[in-house]
Write a protein that holds these residues in place. Structure first.
Motif, PDB file in Angstrom:
ATOM      1  N   ALA A  57      39.960  70.133  15.223  1.00  0.00           N
ATOM      2  CA  ALA A  57      38.648  69.833  14.623  1.00  0.00           C
ATOM      3  C   ALA A  57      38.369  68.343  14.777  1.00  0.00           C
ATOM      4  CB  ALA A  57      38.667  70.219  13.143  1.00  0.00           C
ATOM      5  N   ILE A  58      37.196  68.025  15.314  1.00  0.00           N
ATOM      6  CA  ILE A  58      36.850  66.614  15.542  1.00  0.00           C
ATOM      7  C   ILE A  58      35.461  66.335  14.983  1.00  0.00           C
ATOM      8  CG2 ILE A  58      36.473  64.818  17.288  1.00  0.00           C
ATOM      9  CD1 ILE A  58      38.554  66.122  19.039  1.00  0.00           C
ATOM     10  N   ASP A  59      35.366  65.333  14.127  1.00  0.00           N
ATOM     11  CA  ASP A  59      34.079  64.904  13.564  1.00  0.00           C
ATOM     12  C   ASP A  59      33.822  63.446  13.920  1.00  0.00           C
ATOM     13  OD1 ASP A  59      33.369  67.284  12.225  1.00  0.00           O
ATOM     14  OD2 ASP A  59      34.676  66.785  10.535  1.00  0.00           O
ATOM     15  N   GLY A  60      32.585  63.021  13.674  1.00  0.00           N
ATOM     16  CA  GLY A  60      32.269  61.607  13.875  1.00  0.00           C
ATOM     17  C   GLY A  60      30.773  61.404  13.989  1.00  0.00           C
ATOM     18  N   PRO A  61      30.339  60.148  13.882  1.00  0.00           N
ATOM     19  CA  PRO A  61      28.911  59.843  13.987  1.00  0.00           C
ATOM     20  C   PRO A  61      28.412  59.942  15.421  1.00  0.00           C
ATOM     21  CG  PRO A  61      30.164  57.833  13.712  1.00  0.00           C
ATOM     22  CD  PRO A  61      31.150  58.958  13.609  1.00  0.00           C
ATOM     23  N   SER A  62      27.106  59.841  15.561  1.00  0.00           N
ATOM     24  CA  SER A  62      26.460  59.937  16.867  1.00  0.00           C
ATOM     25  C   SER A  62      26.972  58.852  17.821  1.00  0.00           C
ATOM     26  CB  SER A  62      24.951  59.785  16.665  1.00  0.00           C
ATOM     27  OG  SER A  62      24.312  59.765  17.901  1.00  0.00           O
ATOM     28  N   GLY A  63      27.331  59.267  19.023  1.00  0.00           N
ATOM     29  CA  GLY A  63      27.763  58.309  20.044  1.00  0.00           C
ATOM     30  C   GLY A  63      29.214  57.889  19.924  1.00  0.00           C
ATOM     31  N   SER A  64      29.958  58.496  18.994  1.00  0.00           N
ATOM     32  CA  SER A  64      31.379  58.125  18.857  1.00  0.00           C
ATOM     33  C   SER A  64      32.210  58.719  19.993  1.00  0.00           C
ATOM     34  CB  SER A  64      31.925  58.566  17.497  1.00  0.00           C
ATOM     35  OG  SER A  64      31.735  59.953  17.296  1.00  0.00           O
ATOM     36  N   GLY A  65      31.641  59.686  20.715  1.00  0.00           N
ATOM     37  CA  GLY A  65      32.343  60.263  21.868  1.00  0.00           C
ATOM     38  C   GLY A  65      32.916  61.647  21.597  1.00  0.00           C
ATOM     39  N   ARG A  76      26.598  53.040  24.306  1.00  0.00           N
ATOM     40  CA  ARG A  76      26.961  54.274  25.029  1.00  0.00           C
ATOM     41  C   ARG A  76      25.754  55.192  25.195  1.00  0.00           C
ATOM     42  NH1 ARG A  76      32.530  55.684  21.743  1.00  0.00           N
ATOM     43  NH2 ARG A  76      33.707  53.875  22.475  1.00  0.00           N
ATOM     44  N   ARG A  77      25.012  55.397  24.100  1.00  0.00           N
ATOM     45  CA  ARG A  77      23.856  56.300  24.189  1.00  0.00           C
ATOM     46  C   ARG A  77      22.797  55.714  25.114  1.00  0.00           C
ATOM     47  NH1 ARG A  77      23.790  60.632  21.161  1.00  0.00           N
ATOM     48  NH2 ARG A  77      25.348  61.037  22.707  1.00  0.00           N
ATOM     49  N   VAL A  98      20.233  57.179  17.008  1.00  0.00           N
ATOM     50  CA  VAL A  98      21.651  57.037  16.656  1.00  0.00           C
ATOM     51  C   VAL A  98      21.801  56.718  15.158  1.00  0.00           C
ATOM     52  CG1 VAL A  98      23.781  55.757  17.114  1.00  0.00           C
ATOM     53  CG2 VAL A  98      22.233  56.312  19.002  1.00  0.00           C
ATOM     54  N   LEU A  99      21.259  55.591  14.720  1.00  0.00           N
ATOM     55  CA  LEU A  99      21.536  55.112  13.359  1.00  0.00           C
ATOM     56  C   LEU A  99      20.704  55.842  12.302  1.00  0.00           C
ATOM     57  CD1 LEU A  99      21.871  51.295  14.122  1.00  0.00           C
ATOM     58  CD2 LEU A  99      23.591  53.107  14.253  1.00  0.00           C
ATOM     59  N   ARG A 100      19.384  56.013  12.548  1.00  0.00           N
ATOM     60  CA  ARG A 100      18.555  56.733  11.561  1.00  0.00           C
ATOM     61  C   ARG A 100      19.053  58.175  11.428  1.00  0.00           C
ATOM     62  NH1 ARG A 100      16.312  61.376  11.866  1.00  0.00           N
ATOM     63  NH2 ARG A 100      15.512  60.882  13.934  1.00  0.00           N
ATOM     64  N   ARG A 101      19.401  58.778  12.568  1.00  0.00           N
ATOM     65  CA  ARG A 101      19.866  60.174  12.536  1.00  0.00           C
ATOM     66  C   ARG A 101      21.167  60.263  11.716  1.00  0.00           C
ATOM     67  NH1 ARG A 101      21.981  63.790  16.506  1.00  0.00           N
ATOM     68  NH2 ARG A 101      22.220  62.128  18.022  1.00  0.00           N
ATOM     69  N   ASP A 102      22.098  59.321  11.934  1.00  0.00           N
ATOM     70  CA  ASP A 102      23.343  59.344  11.146  1.00  0.00           C
ATOM     71  C   ASP A 102      23.043  59.233   9.659  1.00  0.00           C
ATOM     72  OD1 ASP A 102      25.125  59.645  13.203  1.00  0.00           O
ATOM     73  OD2 ASP A 102      25.612  57.517  13.372  1.00  0.00           O
ATOM     74  N   ARG A 103      22.090  58.366   9.311  1.00  0.00           N
ATOM     75  CA  ARG A 103      21.749  58.197   7.885  1.00  0.00           C
ATOM     76  C   ARG A 103      21.235  59.519   7.331  1.00  0.00           C
ATOM     77  NH1 ARG A 103      19.618  53.328   9.099  1.00  0.00           N
ATOM     78  NH2 ARG A 103      17.519  54.169   9.305  1.00  0.00           N
ATOM     79  N   ASP A 104      20.308  60.144   8.033  1.00  0.00           N
ATOM     80  CA  ASP A 104      19.733  61.410   7.559  1.00  0.00           C
ATOM     81  C   ASP A 104      20.792  62.521   7.531  1.00  0.00           C
ATOM     82  OD1 ASP A 104      17.381  60.103   7.351  1.00  0.00           O
ATOM     83  OD2 ASP A 104      16.338  61.175   8.961  1.00  0.00           O
ATOM     84  N   LEU A 162      36.570  60.628  14.798  1.00  0.00           N
ATOM     85  CA  LEU A 162      36.370  59.595  15.823  1.00  0.00           C
ATOM     86  C   LEU A 162      35.304  58.633  15.329  1.00  0.00           C
ATOM     87  CD1 LEU A 162      36.017  61.132  19.409  1.00  0.00           C
ATOM     88  CD2 LEU A 162      38.004  60.057  18.353  1.00  0.00           C
ATOM     89  N   THR A 163      35.583  57.345  15.367  1.00  0.00           N
ATOM     90  CA  THR A 163      34.555  56.375  14.985  1.00  0.00           C
ATOM     91  C   THR A 163      34.365  55.382  16.129  1.00  0.00           C
ATOM     92  OG1 THR A 163      36.149  54.869  14.001  1.00  0.00           O
ATOM     93  CG2 THR A 163      35.114  56.464  12.526  1.00  0.00           C
ATOM     94  N   ALA A 164      33.307  54.600  16.027  1.00  0.00           N
ATOM     95  CA  ALA A 164      33.095  53.472  16.940  1.00  0.00           C
ATOM     96  C   ALA A 164      32.061  52.580  16.263  1.00  0.00           C
ATOM     97  CB  ALA A 164      32.600  53.939  18.307  1.00  0.00           C
ATOM     98  N   SER A 165      32.072  51.316  16.602  1.00  0.00           N
ATOM     99  CA  SER A 165      31.114  50.387  15.994  1.00  0.00           C
ATOM    100  C   SER A 165      29.687  50.806  16.349  1.00  0.00           C
ATOM    101  CB  SER A 165      31.367  48.970  16.513  1.00  0.00           C
ATOM    102  OG  SER A 165      31.088  48.942  17.899  1.00  0.00           O
ATOM    103  N   GLU A 166      28.731  50.339  15.529  1.00  0.00           N
ATOM    104  CA  GLU A 166      27.317  50.629  15.832  1.00  0.00           C
ATOM    105  C   GLU A 166      26.958  50.125  17.224  1.00  0.00           C
ATOM    106  OE1 GLU A 166      25.334  50.492  11.386  1.00  0.00           O
ATOM    107  OE2 GLU A 166      24.571  49.126  12.916  1.00  0.00           O
ATOM    108  N   GLU A 167      27.452  48.921  17.552  1.00  0.00           N
ATOM    109  CA  GLU A 167      27.120  48.319  18.852  1.00  0.00           C
ATOM    110  C   GLU A 167      27.619  49.226  19.992  1.00  0.00           C
ATOM    111  OE1 GLU A 167      28.781  46.699  16.349  1.00  0.00           O
ATOM    112  OE2 GLU A 167      26.914  45.755  15.677  1.00  0.00           O
ATOM    113  N   ALA A 168      28.865  49.684  19.857  1.00  0.00           N
ATOM    114  CA  ALA A 168      29.435  50.524  20.916  1.00  0.00           C
ATOM    115  C   ALA A 168      28.648  51.826  21.029  1.00  0.00           C
ATOM    116  CB  ALA A 168      30.907  50.821  20.617  1.00  0.00           C
ATOM    117  N   ARG A 169      28.283  52.414  19.902  1.00  0.00           N
ATOM    118  CA  ARG A 169      27.594  53.709  19.943  1.00  0.00           C
ATOM    119  C   ARG A 169      26.192  53.572  20.535  1.00  0.00           C
ATOM    120  NH1 ARG A 169      26.851  55.903  15.163  1.00  0.00           N
ATOM    121  NH2 ARG A 169      27.445  54.190  13.813  1.00  0.00           N
ATOM    122  N   LEU A 170      25.507  52.491  20.146  1.00  0.00           N
ATOM    123  CA  LEU A 170      24.169  52.265  20.712  1.00  0.00           C
ATOM    124  C   LEU A 170      24.264  52.021  22.219  1.00  0.00           C
ATOM    125  CD1 LEU A 170      22.675  49.979  17.905  1.00  0.00           C
ATOM    126  CD2 LEU A 170      21.778  52.218  18.595  1.00  0.00           C
TER     127      LEU A 170
END
Ligand code: ATP
Ligand SMILES: Nc1ccn([C@H]2C[C@H](O)[C@@H](COP(=O)(O)O)O2)c(=O)n1
Length: 223
Positions: free
Chosen positions: A9-17, A159-160, A177-183, A149-157
């Motif tokens: 099972a793998i979770d994480g925010p948008s763009g974490s890979g 990558r996307r 990326v960021l607004r969607r994660d918040r919601d 899986l995590t990654a910094s906001e900069e890295a995720r932005l």
């Protein structure tokens, strides 16, 4: 769960890979691959197709529970159908990404999709790598390996942005990326690891390094 199956099972925010690394893990380990985000996205396409107002919660719930969702569990073959229509490309379009959090924020929609996801995972004969936002905590807390899986906001932005070939403005990218994660965080926690969930920060790792790191974690957790 029979012991000859392996569930990761793998979770994480948008763009974490999550999607790209989970798919590769499934290939390497000979497992099925379940992209649970694709199911939320398929529902979003279904309610847009039906002309449902995203603000009409009852109609979104009806569109979710009534949606016939079919998707490939083969890591080498990617397709998604909703209500008999192939939506493989459409679920990735910005107009879908813009409304998909509507589904993620409604408890009845989540409950419906979580039940379907568990059933798909249980039916995978050799096991499965499943990824999303609540797989480690809600969908399959008994998985053999649970990883955030995590990654910094900069890295995720970055990558996307690279993935979309510079087609989005900086503010559109932050929205996706960021607004969607918040919601999406309204009902589930995917920024910090729950008890017993392994944490891997991928900010400074290449894709291959992430895959190797996860393979090592799987070996350590299952030996
Ligand atoms: N370690 C990495 N270094 C650089 N790029 C990466 C890395 N991991 C993944 N990528 C790339 O970053 C982009 C986003 O990855 P991916 O789609 O797997 O993220 P995700 O967590 O599933 O995002 P979302 O939840 O928004 O679908 C892809 O283009 C992928 O190839
Ligand atoms: N287990 C999950 C999977 C996905 N979601 C929601 C949150 C996302 O905005 C959307 C699309 O997911 P993605 O394709 O970006 O991984 O689906 C969720 O709430 N729970």
């Amino acid at each position: 769960m029979p012991s000859d199956r392996l569930v990761i099972a793998i979770d994480g925010p948008s763009g974490s890979g999550k999607s790209s690394t989970s798919r590769e893990m499934a290939r390497r380990l000979g497992l099925a691959y379940l992209d649970t985000g694709a199911m939320y996205r398929a529902v979003a396409v279904a309610f847009l197709d039906a002309g449902v107002d995203p603000a009409d919660t009852d109609a979104v719930i009806a569109a979710t529970t009534g949606a016939d969702i079919e998707l490939s569990l083969d890591p080498d073959e990617s397709w998604v159908r909703v209500n008999g229509r192939d939506v493989t490309a459409e679920i990735r379009e910005p107009r879908t990404s813009a409304v998909v959090s509507t589904v993620a924020r409604i408890p009845q929609c989540r409950a419906d999709l979580v039940a379907r996801q568990r059933a798909l995972m249980d039916a995978a004969p050799s096991g499965v790598v499943a990824e999303g936002r609540d797989i480690t905590t809600v969908v399959y807390p008994d998985a053999d390996v649970r990883l955030l899986l995590t990654a910094s906001e900069e890295a995720r932005l970055a990558r996307r942005g690279t993935e979309l070939g510079g087609r989005l403005s900086a503010s559109e990218l932050r929205d996706q990326v960021l607004r969607r994660d918040r919601d999406d965080s309204a009902l589930v926690e995917f920024q910090t690891a729950a008890d017993g969930v392994l944490l891997l920060d991928t900010s400074d790792l290449t894709f291959d390094q992430v895959v190797e790191a996860i393979l090592t974690l799987v070996k350590e957790s299952t030996s």
